[in-house]
Write a protein that holds these residues in place. Sequence first.
Motif, PDB file in Angstrom:
ATOM      1  N   GLU A 124     155.601  17.168  60.133  1.00 63.15           N
ATOM      2  CA  GLU A 124     156.966  17.687  60.054  1.00 63.15           C
ATOM      3  C   GLU A 124     157.839  17.295  61.236  1.00 63.15           C
ATOM      4  O   GLU A 124     159.039  17.077  61.073  1.00 63.15           O
ATOM      5  N   THR A 125     157.263  17.241  62.446  1.00 62.20           N
ATOM      6  CA  THR A 125     158.094  17.015  63.630  1.00 62.20           C
ATOM      7  C   THR A 125     157.783  15.723  64.364  1.00 62.20           C
ATOM      8  O   THR A 125     158.599  15.264  65.154  1.00 62.20           O
ATOM      9  N   GLY A 126     156.593  15.167  64.157  1.00 63.52           N
ATOM     10  CA  GLY A 126     156.206  13.952  64.859  1.00 63.52           C
ATOM     11  C   GLY A 126     155.544  14.254  66.187  1.00 63.52           C
ATOM     12  O   GLY A 126     155.584  15.374  66.697  1.00 63.52           O
ATOM     13  N   TYR A 127     154.950  13.224  66.756  1.00 66.21           N
ATOM     14  CA  TYR A 127     154.193  13.356  67.999  1.00 66.21           C
ATOM     15  C   TYR A 127     155.080  13.791  69.164  1.00 66.21           C
ATOM     16  O   TYR A 127     154.714  14.671  69.934  1.00 66.21           O
ATOM     17  N   ALA A 128     156.243  13.171  69.288  1.00 67.42           N
ATOM     18  CA  ALA A 128     157.104  13.434  70.441  1.00 67.42           C
ATOM     19  C   ALA A 128     157.562  14.889  70.504  1.00 67.42           C
ATOM     20  O   ALA A 128     157.743  15.433  71.592  1.00 67.42           O
ATOM     21  N   ALA A 129     157.744  15.522  69.353  1.00 64.82           N
ATOM     22  CA  ALA A 129     158.246  16.905  69.331  1.00 64.82           C
ATOM     23  C   ALA A 129     157.130  17.943  69.230  1.00 64.82           C
ATOM     24  O   ALA A 129     157.400  19.141  69.291  1.00 64.82           O
ATOM     25  N   LEU A 130     155.889  17.514  69.087  1.00 60.23           N
ATOM     26  CA  LEU A 130     154.777  18.457  68.938  1.00 60.23           C
ATOM     27  C   LEU A 130     154.586  19.273  70.206  1.00 60.23           C
ATOM     28  O   LEU A 130     154.594  18.724  71.315  1.00 60.23           O
ATOM     29  N   THR A 131     154.431  20.586  70.039  1.00 59.85           N
ATOM     30  CA  THR A 131     154.112  21.453  71.177  1.00 59.85           C
ATOM     31  C   THR A 131     152.897  22.305  70.827  1.00 59.85           C
ATOM     32  O   THR A 131     152.687  22.654  69.662  1.00 59.85           O
ATOM     33  N   VAL A 132     152.128  22.632  71.837  1.00 56.16           N
ATOM     34  CA  VAL A 132     150.980  23.502  71.640  1.00 56.16           C
ATOM     35  C   VAL A 132     151.454  24.883  71.189  1.00 56.16           C
ATOM     36  O   VAL A 132     150.806  25.525  70.357  1.00 56.16           O
ATOM     37  N   ASP A 133     152.601  25.332  71.709  1.00 56.98           N
ATOM     38  CA  ASP A 133     153.158  26.621  71.277  1.00 56.98           C
ATOM     39  C   ASP A 133     153.388  26.652  69.770  1.00 56.98           C
ATOM     40  O   ASP A 133     153.030  27.621  69.093  1.00 56.98           O
ATOM     41  N   ALA A 134     153.990  25.583  69.227  1.00 54.25           N
ATOM     42  CA  ALA A 134     154.267  25.534  67.786  1.00 54.25           C
ATOM     43  C   ALA A 134     152.972  25.494  66.981  1.00 54.25           C
ATOM     44  O   ALA A 134     152.858  26.153  65.940  1.00 54.25           O
ATOM     45  N   VAL A 135     151.996  24.738  67.454  1.00 56.77           N
ATOM     46  CA  VAL A 135     150.700  24.672  66.770  1.00 56.77           C
ATOM     47  C   VAL A 135     150.037  26.048  66.790  1.00 56.77           C
ATOM     48  O   VAL A 135     149.539  26.526  65.769  1.00 56.77           O
ATOM     49  N   ALA A 136     150.052  26.690  67.939  1.00 55.17           N
ATOM     50  CA  ALA A 136     149.429  28.007  68.063  1.00 55.17           C
ATOM     51  C   ALA A 136     150.090  29.011  67.138  1.00 55.17           C
ATOM     52  O   ALA A 136     149.407  29.778  66.449  1.00 55.17           O
ATOM     53  N   GLN A 137     151.402  29.005  67.110  1.00 59.86           N
ATOM     54  CA  GLN A 137     152.117  29.931  66.234  1.00 59.86           C
ATOM     55  C   GLN A 137     151.761  29.678  64.774  1.00 59.86           C
ATOM     56  O   GLN A 137     151.462  30.601  64.029  1.00 59.86           O
ATOM     57  N   ARG A 138     151.767  28.433  64.371  1.00 55.92           N
ATOM     58  CA  ARG A 138     151.457  28.079  62.982  1.00 55.92           C
ATOM     59  C   ARG A 138     150.010  28.442  62.635  1.00 55.92           C
ATOM     60  O   ARG A 138     149.721  28.867  61.524  1.00 55.92           O
ATOM     61  N   ALA A 139     149.099  28.277  63.596  1.00 58.87           N
ATOM     62  CA  ALA A 139     147.675  28.539  63.344  1.00 58.87           C
ATOM     63  C   ALA A 139     147.306  30.013  63.467  1.00 58.87           C
ATOM     64  O   ALA A 139     146.230  30.425  63.043  1.00 58.87           O
ATOM     65  N   GLY A 140     148.198  30.803  64.065  1.00 56.64           N
ATOM     66  CA  GLY A 140     147.890  32.222  64.242  1.00 56.64           C
ATOM     67  C   GLY A 140     146.947  32.491  65.392  1.00 56.64           C
ATOM     68  O   GLY A 140     146.144  33.430  65.347  1.00 56.64           O
ATOM     69  N   VAL A 141     147.026  31.650  66.427  1.00 56.36           N
ATOM     70  CA  VAL A 141     146.199  31.831  67.623  1.00 56.36           C
ATOM     71  C   VAL A 141     147.101  31.799  68.848  1.00 56.36           C
ATOM     72  O   VAL A 141     148.259  31.392  68.779  1.00 56.36           O
ATOM     73  N   HIS A 142     146.566  32.203  69.978  1.00 57.79           N
ATOM     74  CA  HIS A 142     147.308  32.109  71.226  1.00 57.79           C
ATOM     75  C   HIS A 142     147.102  30.708  71.788  1.00 57.79           C
ATOM     76  O   HIS A 142     146.057  30.099  71.607  1.00 57.79           O
ATOM     77  N   LYS A 143     148.109  30.181  72.477  1.00 56.09           N
ATOM     78  CA  LYS A 143     148.001  28.810  72.990  1.00 56.09           C
ATOM     79  C   LYS A 143     146.840  28.636  73.961  1.00 56.09           C
ATOM     80  O   LYS A 143     146.280  27.545  74.062  1.00 56.09           O
ATOM     81  N   THR A 144     146.438  29.698  74.647  1.00 53.35           N
ATOM     82  CA  THR A 144     145.295  29.566  75.559  1.00 53.35           C
ATOM     83  C   THR A 144     144.012  29.265  74.783  1.00 53.35           C
ATOM     84  O   THR A 144     143.112  28.616  75.313  1.00 53.35           O
ATOM     85  N   THR A 145     143.943  29.714  73.548  1.00 51.04           N
ATOM     86  CA  THR A 145     142.790  29.396  72.695  1.00 51.04           C
ATOM     87  C   THR A 145     142.712  27.890  72.481  1.00 51.04           C
ATOM     88  O   THR A 145     141.630  27.295  72.524  1.00 51.04           O
ATOM     89  N   ILE A 146     143.856  27.281  72.253  1.00 49.30           N
ATOM     90  CA  ILE A 146     143.885  25.833  72.042  1.00 49.30           C
ATOM     91  C   ILE A 146     143.513  25.118  73.334  1.00 49.30           C
ATOM     92  O   ILE A 146     142.669  24.215  73.332  1.00 49.30           O
ATOM     93  N   TYR A 147     144.116  25.518  74.445  1.00 53.68           N
ATOM     94  CA  TYR A 147     143.831  24.855  75.715  1.00 53.68           C
ATOM     95  C   TYR A 147     142.385  25.065  76.166  1.00 53.68           C
ATOM     96  O   TYR A 147     141.804  24.203  76.829  1.00 53.68           O
ATOM     97  N   ARG A 148     141.790  26.191  75.787  1.00 58.65           N
ATOM     98  CA  ARG A 148     140.398  26.455  76.155  1.00 58.65           C
ATOM     99  C   ARG A 148     139.480  25.438  75.488  1.00 58.65           C
ATOM    100  O   ARG A 148     138.480  25.016  76.060  1.00 58.65           O
TER     101      ARG A 148
END
Length: 172
Positions: free
Chosen positions: A33-57
Motif C-alpha cells: 500500500e505505501t511502498g518501502y520508502a514510506a514503511l514504518t515499524v509503527d504502522a506495521v505494529a498498529q496493523r498487526a496488533g502488536v507493540h513496536k517493541t515486539t517487532i524490534y525485539r
Amino acid sequence: MSAESASQRGPAVGRGARMRVAVLAATITELTETGYAALTVDAVAQRAGVHKTTIYRNRKTSDRLVADALTHHFATDIPIPDTGAVRDDLRALARSLVAAMTTHAGRALLATALSDAARTPELAEIKRVLFEDRFRRAEAVVTRAVERGELPADRAVDVALAAAHARALSAP
C-alpha cells in the motif's frame, strides 16, 4: 498504554507463530500500500496488533523486517513443487512465480526488492537475502532431477528462474 492507543491497534494476536505471521502479513500489506520508502515499524505494529517493541525485539531493523516478510511471502506464495519430473517441476515453479509476480501485490513487492537496490545498500541486502532464499529453495528441484538422472549437475534452476522473473517483470 492508554485506552486510545490500544484501540488504534488491531486485535491482539498473542505470541509465537501467530504473532510472527501477523507481523509479516502487516509488513507485506504496508509495502503493497505505501511502498518501502514510506514503511514504518509503527504502522506495521498498529496493523498487526502488536507493540513496536515486539517487532524490534525479533528484528533489530526495519530492513530485516522487510527481508523476513518478503522471504516468507514468496516462500508461501511460490512453493517449490515435487511432481516427480524435472520438466513438470520447472513448469509448475515458473507458473507459480509468474502468477505471484503479476498480481498487484506481487508487482509492488518485486518493486520493493528491485527498485533502488543498486543505490540503496539496505535494499541491496534485502534483494540478496530474498534471491538467496529463493535459489536455495529451488535447488531441491535440480537436486531431485540429478538424483533421478534427468539432469546433469549444472545450473538449470538459475536459467529457469531467470526466465520466469524476466517474464513476470515484463508483464503489463
